[in-house]
Design an enzyme around this catalytic site. Sequence first.
Site, PDB file in Angstrom:
ATOM      1  N   CYS A   1       0.830  -1.197   0.000  1.00  0.00           N
ATOM      2  CA  CYS A   1       0.000   0.000   0.000  1.00  0.00           C
ATOM      3  C   CYS A   1       0.872   1.256   0.000  1.00  0.00           C
ATOM      4  O   CYS A   1       2.009   1.240   0.470  1.00  0.00           O
ATOM      5  CB  CYS A   1      -0.887   0.028   1.242  1.00  0.00           C
ATOM      6  SG  CYS A   1      -2.065  -1.315   1.355  1.00  0.00           S
TER       7      CYS A   1
ATOM      8  N   GLU B   1       0.660   3.934   1.796  1.00  0.00           N
ATOM      9  CA  GLU B   1       1.023   4.416   3.130  1.00  0.00           C
ATOM     10  C   GLU B   1       2.276   3.721   3.638  1.00  0.00           C
ATOM     11  O   GLU B   1       3.181   4.354   4.187  1.00  0.00           O
ATOM     12  CB  GLU B   1      -0.125   4.178   4.122  1.00  0.00           C
ATOM     13  CG  GLU B   1      -1.383   4.959   3.809  1.00  0.00           C
ATOM     14  CD  GLU B   1      -2.364   4.236   2.888  1.00  0.00           C
ATOM     15  OE1 GLU B   1      -3.557   4.567   2.944  1.00  0.00           O
ATOM     16  OE2 GLU B   1      -1.939   3.358   2.102  1.00  0.00           O
TER      17      GLU B   1
ATOM     18  N   CYS C   1      -2.051  -0.903   7.130  1.00  0.00           N
ATOM     19  CA  CYS C   1      -1.398   0.416   7.145  1.00  0.00           C
ATOM     20  C   CYS C   1      -1.610   1.110   8.493  1.00  0.00           C
ATOM     21  O   CYS C   1      -0.698   1.752   9.013  1.00  0.00           O
ATOM     22  CB  CYS C   1      -1.915   1.275   6.001  1.00  0.00           C
ATOM     23  SG  CYS C   1      -1.317   0.716   4.395  1.00  0.00           S
TER      24      CYS C   1
END
Length: 160
Positions: free
Chosen positions: A73, A75, A115
């Site tokens: 991801c 993040e 995340c």
Amino acid sequence: MKQISITTQFTSFENVQELPNEIQDLMAQAIEVRKNAYAPYSNFRVGVAILLDNGKTVLGSNQENAAYPSGLCAERVAIFYAGAVYPDAKILKMAITAASDTNQTKAPIPPCGSCRQSIAEYEIRQKTPIEIYFMGEIGSIYKSESLKNLLPFMFDKKFL
């Protein structure tokens, strides 16, 4: 039996223009880096811009892989890069934006559970909250003063 209540509080901005100038710039960078997402499977692009206490900005976009869950991801791309390159810097603010190639995202889209846990690790380690701003492609932006609003029962090393 006893019930407990948990309250979280967010600030809502109607659009990017309502954000403080510093956050407008941060979100603009997140929107721009979102274009670099490699998302051939989900068609869901995420961009992140992180402001560090040393004045540096770190960017990340999601990077998918046909061998799920080998992708990462946006993040975590950004936060792990910040930790690797600027290990002594504190994360002050994080701007997140997400857009779909198939439909327009209008609601604020928060970080996923993995995340959130990764952000929690950094927030706990640095002993200061991380401001998190998140939005879809257009529309409202939510601001959380700390990851604790998004993950009130954080798991950390004290449980190990």
